[in-house]
Motif scaffolding. Structure first.
Motif, PDB file in Angstrom:
ATOM      1  N   ALA A  84       0.839  -1.204   0.000  1.00 39.20           N
ATOM      2  CA  ALA A  84       0.000   0.000   0.000  1.00 39.20           C
ATOM      3  C   ALA A  84       0.875   1.255   0.000  1.00 39.20           C
ATOM      4  CB  ALA A  84      -0.938  -0.008   1.198  1.00 39.20           C
ATOM      5  N   GLU A  85       1.919   1.241   0.806  1.00 37.54           N
ATOM      6  CA  GLU A  85       2.824   2.401   0.863  1.00 37.54           C
ATOM      7  C   GLU A  85       3.522   2.621  -0.478  1.00 37.54           C
ATOM      8  OE1 GLU A  85       4.895   5.684   2.172  1.00 37.54           O
ATOM      9  OE2 GLU A  85       3.225   4.688   3.155  1.00 37.54           O
ATOM     10  N   LEU A  86       3.999   1.550  -1.091  1.00 37.78           N
ATOM     11  CA  LEU A  86       4.663   1.683  -2.392  1.00 37.78           C
ATOM     12  C   LEU A  86       3.701   2.208  -3.454  1.00 37.78           C
ATOM     13  CD1 LEU A  86       6.834  -1.555  -2.492  1.00 37.78           C
ATOM     14  CD2 LEU A  86       7.633   0.798  -2.245  1.00 37.78           C
ATOM     15  N   TYR A  87       2.481   1.697  -3.451  1.00 39.09           N
ATOM     16  CA  TYR A  87       1.491   2.176  -4.419  1.00 39.09           C
ATOM     17  C   TYR A  87       1.214   3.666  -4.222  1.00 39.09           C
ATOM     18  CZ  TYR A  87      -2.910   3.095  -6.700  1.00 39.09           C
ATOM     19  OH  TYR A  87      -3.887   3.656  -7.468  1.00 39.09           O
ATOM     20  N   VAL A  88       1.003   4.078  -2.985  1.00 38.86           N
ATOM     21  CA  VAL A  88       0.685   5.483  -2.717  1.00 38.86           C
ATOM     22  C   VAL A  88       1.860   6.375  -3.080  1.00 38.86           C
ATOM     23  CG1 VAL A  88       0.200   7.125  -0.868  1.00 38.86           C
ATOM     24  CG2 VAL A  88      -1.069   5.004  -0.989  1.00 38.86           C
ATOM     25  N   ARG A  89       3.057   5.964  -2.764  1.00 36.22           N
ATOM     26  CA  ARG A  89       4.233   6.800  -3.066  1.00 36.22           C
ATOM     27  C   ARG A  89       4.505   6.927  -4.560  1.00 36.22           C
ATOM     28  NH1 ARG A  89       7.955   8.473   0.956  1.00 36.22           N
ATOM     29  NH2 ARG A  89       7.354   7.601   2.956  1.00 36.22           N
ATOM     30  N   PHE A  90       4.333   5.841  -5.314  1.00 39.95           N
ATOM     31  CA  PHE A  90       4.691   5.874  -6.724  1.00 39.95           C
ATOM     32  C   PHE A  90       3.593   6.388  -7.644  1.00 39.95           C
ATOM     33  CE2 PHE A  90       7.882   2.393  -5.675  1.00 39.95           C
ATOM     34  CZ  PHE A  90       8.950   3.282  -5.670  1.00 39.95           C
ATOM     35  N   PHE A  91       2.333   6.203  -7.264  1.00 42.14           N
ATOM     36  CA  PHE A  91       1.253   6.517  -8.191  1.00 42.14           C
ATOM     37  C   PHE A  91       0.329   7.634  -7.741  1.00 42.14           C
ATOM     38  CE2 PHE A  91       2.308   2.037  -9.107  1.00 42.14           C
ATOM     39  CZ  PHE A  91       2.739   2.220 -10.411  1.00 42.14           C
ATOM     40  N   THR A  92       0.550   8.231  -6.573  1.00 42.33           N
ATOM     41  CA  THR A  92      -0.266   9.362  -6.127  1.00 42.33           C
ATOM     42  C   THR A  92       0.638  10.436  -5.554  1.00 42.33           C
ATOM     43  OG1 THR A  92      -0.585   8.541  -3.878  1.00 42.33           O
ATOM     44  CG2 THR A  92      -2.182   7.810  -5.522  1.00 42.33           C
ATOM     45  N   ASN A  93       0.028  11.520  -5.165  1.00 39.60           N
ATOM     46  CA  ASN A  93       0.781  12.609  -4.536  1.00 39.60           C
ATOM     47  C   ASN A  93       0.681  12.554  -3.013  1.00 39.60           C
ATOM     48  OD1 ASN A  93       1.461  13.659  -7.045  1.00 39.60           O
ATOM     49  ND2 ASN A  93      -0.422  14.840  -7.167  1.00 39.60           N
ATOM     50  N   TYR A  94       0.161  11.481  -2.486  1.00 42.49           N
ATOM     51  CA  TYR A  94      -0.032  11.347  -1.049  1.00 42.49           C
ATOM     52  C   TYR A  94       1.086  10.519  -0.428  1.00 42.49           C
ATOM     53  CZ  TYR A  94      -4.833  12.731  -2.119  1.00 42.49           C
ATOM     54  OH  TYR A  94      -5.937  13.387  -2.559  1.00 42.49           O
ATOM     55  N   ASP A  95       1.107  10.532   0.901  1.00 42.11           N
ATOM     56  CA  ASP A  95       1.942   9.644   1.691  1.00 42.11           C
ATOM     57  C   ASP A  95       0.996   8.890   2.606  1.00 42.11           C
ATOM     58  OD1 ASP A  95       4.041   8.389   2.959  1.00 42.11           O
ATOM     59  OD2 ASP A  95       4.445  10.070   4.299  1.00 42.11           O
ATOM     60  N   LEU A  96       1.085   7.575   2.626  1.00 36.90           N
ATOM     61  CA  LEU A  96       0.107   6.752   3.337  1.00 36.90           C
ATOM     62  C   LEU A  96       0.036   7.102   4.813  1.00 36.90           C
ATOM     63  CD1 LEU A  96      -1.915   4.399   3.141  1.00 36.90           C
ATOM     64  CD2 LEU A  96      -0.038   2.881   3.708  1.00 36.90           C
ATOM     65  N   PHE A  97       1.159   7.278   5.458  1.00 36.13           N
ATOM     66  CA  PHE A  97       1.147   7.483   6.897  1.00 36.13           C
ATOM     67  C   PHE A  97       0.859   8.922   7.288  1.00 36.13           C
ATOM     68  CE2 PHE A  97       3.859   3.720   6.323  1.00 36.13           C
ATOM     69  CZ  PHE A  97       3.040   2.809   6.974  1.00 36.13           C
ATOM     70  N   SER A  98       1.344   9.900   6.543  1.00 37.28           N
ATOM     71  CA  SER A  98       1.095  11.287   6.917  1.00 37.28           C
ATOM     72  C   SER A  98      -0.262  11.786   6.427  1.00 37.28           C
ATOM     73  CB  SER A  98       2.217  12.193   6.411  1.00 37.28           C
ATOM     74  OG  SER A  98       2.248  12.172   4.999  1.00 37.28           O
ATOM     75  N   ASN A  99      -0.800  11.221   5.376  1.00 34.84           N
ATOM     76  CA  ASN A  99      -2.101  11.630   4.840  1.00 34.84           C
ATOM     77  C   ASN A  99      -3.171  10.569   5.058  1.00 34.84           C
ATOM     78  OD1 ASN A  99       0.137  12.810   2.851  1.00 34.84           O
ATOM     79  ND2 ASN A  99      -1.535  14.257   3.068  1.00 34.84           N
ATOM     80  N   PHE A 100      -3.050   9.789   6.124  1.00 30.14           N
ATOM     81  CA  PHE A 100      -3.971   8.684   6.367  1.00 30.14           C
ATOM     82  C   PHE A 100      -5.415   9.164   6.525  1.00 30.14           C
ATOM     83  CE2 PHE A 100      -6.121   5.608   9.113  1.00 30.14           C
ATOM     84  CZ  PHE A 100      -5.938   4.461   8.364  1.00 30.14           C
ATOM     85  N   ASP A 101      -5.625  10.220   7.312  1.00 37.80           N
ATOM     86  CA  ASP A 101      -6.993  10.719   7.518  1.00 37.80           C
ATOM     87  C   ASP A 101      -7.605  11.231   6.221  1.00 37.80           C
ATOM     88  OD1 ASP A 101      -7.155  10.115  10.208  1.00 37.80           O
ATOM     89  OD2 ASP A 101      -6.275  12.026  10.818  1.00 37.80           O
ATOM     90  N   LEU A 102      -6.814  11.899   5.405  1.00 33.20           N
ATOM     91  CA  LEU A 102      -7.313  12.405   4.128  1.00 33.20           C
ATOM     92  C   LEU A 102      -7.696  11.251   3.199  1.00 33.20           C
ATOM     93  CD1 LEU A 102      -7.729  14.892   2.280  1.00 33.20           C
ATOM     94  CD2 LEU A 102      -5.390  14.555   1.516  1.00 33.20           C
ATOM     95  N   ILE A 103      -6.889  10.228   3.160  1.00 32.54           N
ATOM     96  CA  ILE A 103      -7.181   9.058   2.324  1.00 32.54           C
ATOM     97  C   ILE A 103      -8.429   8.344   2.832  1.00 32.54           C
ATOM     98  CG2 ILE A 103      -6.323   6.770   1.681  1.00 32.54           C
ATOM     99  CD1 ILE A 103      -3.510   8.017   1.635  1.00 32.54           C
ATOM    100  N   ARG A 104      -8.559   8.230   4.142  1.00 34.93           N
ATOM    101  CA  ARG A 104      -9.721   7.563   4.732  1.00 34.93           C
ATOM    102  C   ARG A 104     -11.004   8.343   4.475  1.00 34.93           C
ATOM    103  NH1 ARG A 104     -12.281   7.950   9.529  1.00 34.93           N
ATOM    104  NH2 ARG A 104     -10.717   9.364  10.346  1.00 34.93           N
TER     105      ARG A 104
END
Length: 92
Positions: A23-43
């Protein structure tokens, strides 16, 4: 603790780590988000389930590896990790 339980827990741990890593690799490579720092926004955007599902694709490789090596209990733990992560994701 029995040998079977240890293998199931090891498979669960490996499956859980690979799901988070995928999940972290997908978010880092294919979006402008960071899974852990933008968790609430993604949720709040409703993307968490989709990201976790894509992250779970790494488990296919390790599951196949375990099955081919006849390590069935580790493969069960890997599948158990996917089921538990799916349930947790649905509750969030």
């Amino acid at each position: 603790m029995g040998k079977r339980i240890k293998h199931i827990l090891l498979g669960f741990l490996i499956g859980s780590i690979l799901t988070v890593l995928g999940a972290e690799l997908y978010v880092r490579f294919f979006t402008n988000y960071d899974l852990f720092s933008n968790f609430d926004l993604i949720r709040k955007a409703g993307l968490l389930g989709r990201i976790v599902a894509i992250g779970s694709l790494l488990n296919l490789g390790i599951f196949t590896f375990f099955i081919n090596r006849r390590e069935d209990y580790k493969a069960r733990g890997c599948i158990f990790a996917v089921i538990i992560i799916t349930l947790i994701t649905q509750l969030l």
